[in-house]
Design an enzyme around this catalytic site. Structure first.
Site, mmCIF file in Angstrom:
data_model
loop_
_atom_site.group_PDB
_atom_site.id
_atom_site.type_symbol
_atom_site.label_atom_id
_atom_site.label_comp_id
_atom_site.label_asym_id
_atom_site.label_seq_id
_atom_site.Cartn_x
_atom_site.Cartn_y
_atom_site.Cartn_z
ATOM 1 N N GLY A 31 0.802 -1.222 0.000
ATOM 2 C CA GLY A 31 0.000 0.000 0.000
ATOM 3 C C GLY A 31 0.833 1.268 0.000
ATOM 4 N N GLY A 90 2.554 3.661 1.526
ATOM 5 C CA GLY A 90 3.128 3.887 2.849
ATOM 6 C C GLY A 90 3.614 5.298 3.060
ATOM 7 N NE ARG A 116 1.020 1.862 -7.144
ATOM 8 C CZ ARG A 116 2.151 2.480 -6.842
ATOM 9 N NH1 ARG A 116 3.182 1.789 -6.401
ATOM 10 N NH2 ARG A 116 2.264 3.776 -6.960
ATOM 11 C CG ASP A 173 5.409 -2.872 -4.596
ATOM 12 O OD1 ASP A 173 6.154 -3.820 -4.896
ATOM 13 O OD2 ASP A 173 5.785 -1.918 -3.881
ATOM 14 C CG ASP A 202 6.508 3.676 -7.041
ATOM 15 O OD1 ASP A 202 6.013 4.784 -6.786
ATOM 16 O OD2 ASP A 202 5.902 2.620 -6.841
#
Length: 521
Positions: free
Chosen positions: A100, A102, A199, A269, A279
């Site tokens: 998740g 974070g 994602r 993820d 990311d």
């Protein structure tokens, strides 16, 4: 400052019924409502003028206190409720369960000029998915994400983007190398933008828990809002959806290989359902051409996510997505066909990409040998990938072997080592290359122009980002802005920035932040 808010994600998907911001397992929900943490002394460092225009924001708007407060998490925009997304994922090949957002908090979704954007803060505080972390981010990782997102966009690589970079005014404790030497660093917040931040792990989490109902709700939502051209949800539509995700992911990784980008953390993820680069953590660009290089200290032993393995890792991740979607399709064969198609398409698309990098615009039977021989000789001696391919465009059909090698000599880290067997290998390759150019009808000038349009002159080398970080830590943002402007036009000559068309300096070879990086941010 006005946004056209259209929050379909929170309106159409199931929410976590618990309102408390406590670490926990969140079930049968796609997100949890959470309010960003107020910062002590926020200060806007930089704003992407292009992204601001894409959102319909004027110069007056981005200079306002309201803009600063919203995009540092100190003020919630009217009629919106920020939230963190729930997802799981495989990390370095192992199922990690719930992960998740974070340290990411989604502010809202907005539409401008018929395009939808989700706006998300990274480093704005803890969420139910923060586990043992604080949900914050530091200046060094935030600058790296800010510069790289925009650099990748201008390189033509599918990517998420950024709107703003700001100081939080707070100190954040981090152990950069995970060696027990934690220290306080300047806190920062980046506003990231994308059509969606969904994602692969967003879909994996539900079948892993036996929750097919929420899985179907999320897949149907994704098709409705991001793949609507596929039609109404059905088993056939789900297969078509998976096929297009695979195609987009393949296109993305071909671009990575083209420009020498290494993501560093290709966990499921960190794989966008839209085929975007997402990311930006311990990424890097190849300095010396090396299929075995990874920028991630965590991955240094097994090198799972090394440059040469990235296409294979995308395929592995697609297998995991196929497993997640299987409960909706209940047939393995159509999913396997998509995966097989990826395997068949990759070598063809890779070869086409390499032909273009080499300035070969017709197809010859021996091109595969020419490419594989080049990949081999490039690794015999440390050779800068970006500089080599950029200088290769200056080779003429009429050049001698000696002239050709001289033209790309700047790409060698130690030219004095180009002797004996290494020199012979280069001579043989250039002989084959120049012979091959004779079969091209394109003039040397036209070929150079086409090659320079896909072989960048400038990329965000880690040492460049680190220099900007070092200056920013002293409240000097001149270099940050210079790199931002430089990377807007990576294929242009830009004579005033010629100093950045250079190999990694020796001082940066083993310096923290310039060679290997950790996931610490």
């Amino acid at each position: 400052m006005k946004f056209n808010i259209q929050n379909t994600f929170t309106k159409e998907l199931p929410a976590d019924p618990i309102q408390e911001n406590t670490r926990r397992q969140v079930t049968e929900a796609c997100f949890s409502y959470v309010t960003p943490k107020k910062t002590s002394n926020p200060k806007m460092i930089h704003v992407s003028d292009e992204m601001a225009k894409s959102l319909g924001l004027s110069e007056t708007a981005i200079a306002s206190e309201e803009f600063k407060n919203i995009f540092t998490g100190n003020h919630v925009y009217k009629n919106t409720q920020p939230y963190a997304m729930c997802y799981g994922g495989h990390q370095f090949g192992h199922w990690a369960g719930q992960l998740g957002d974070g340290r990411a908090i989604n502010l809202f979704e907005t539409v401008y000029d018929n395009k939808k954007w989700a706006l998300q803060l990274k480093g704005a505080g803890e969420t139910p998915y923060s586990r043992t972390a604080d949900g914050l981010a530091v200046l060094r990782s935030s600058i790296r994400e800010y510069l790289c997102s925009e650099a990748m966009y201008h390189l033509g690589v599918p990517t998420t983007r950024v709107l703003s970079l700001a100081f939080s005014g707070d100190e954040v404790l981090r152990d950069v190398l995970y060696d027990g030497n934690a220290a306080y660093e300047k806190g920062a917040i980046v506003c990231r933008t994308s059509e969606s931040f969904l994602r692969f792990g967003s879909y994996q989490i539900f079948p892993a828990r036996g929750d097919v109902k929420t899985l179907k709700t999320l897949v149907d939502y994704t098709i409705k809002h991001h793949y609507s051209h596929l039609g109404e949800p059905s088993k056939e539509t789900y297969v078509s959806f998976f096929k297009e995700v695979a195609e987009r992911s393949l296109e993305m990784v071909i671009h990575w290989q083209r420009v020498g980008f290494v993501h560093g953390v290709m966990n499921t993820d960190n794989m966008s359902i839209l085929g975007l680069t997402i990311d930006y953590g311990p990424y890097g660009w190849l300095e010396g051409y090396d299929h075995g290089w990874t920028p991630n200290t965590t991955d240094n032993t097994h090198k799972r996510y090394r440059y040469g393995s990235q296409p294979e890792m995308v395929l592995w991740n697609l297998y995991q997505l196929a497993n997640a979607l299987y409960p909706l399709i209940e047939e393995a064969e159509p999913l396997e066909a998509v995966l097989e198609n990826y395997q068949e398409q990759f070598p063809e698309k890779y070869m086409q990409m390499m032909r273009e990098k080499l300035g070969l615009f017709s197809s010859q039977e021996l091109d595969g040998t020419l490419v594989s021989n080049l990949e081999e000789v490039l690794q015999k001696i440390e050779t800068d990938m970006t500089i080599f391919f950029r200088l290769l465009s200056s080779i003429s059909k009429d050049d001698s072997i000696e002239e050709a090698i001289k033209k790309i000599e700047k790409a060698f880290y130690t030219p004095s080592e180009v002797v004996d067997e290494i020199k012979k290998s280069w001579e043989n390759w250039f002989q084959s290359y120049i012979d091959r150019l004779q079969n091209e009808t394109v003039s040397d000038e036209d070929r150079k122009e086409k090659m320079n349009a896909i072989n960048p002159k400038y990329v965000l080398r880690n040492y460049m980002a680190q220099l900007a970080i070092d200056d920013a830590n002293k409240n000097d943002f001149v270099l940050l802005n210079e790199l931002y402007l430089l990377l807007k036009n990576p294929y242009n000559e830009q004579p005033k920035y010629e100093k950045w068309f250079a190999k990694r300096p020796e001082w940066a070879r083993n310096k923290v932040g310039c060679s290997m990086l950790s996931c610490s941010s």
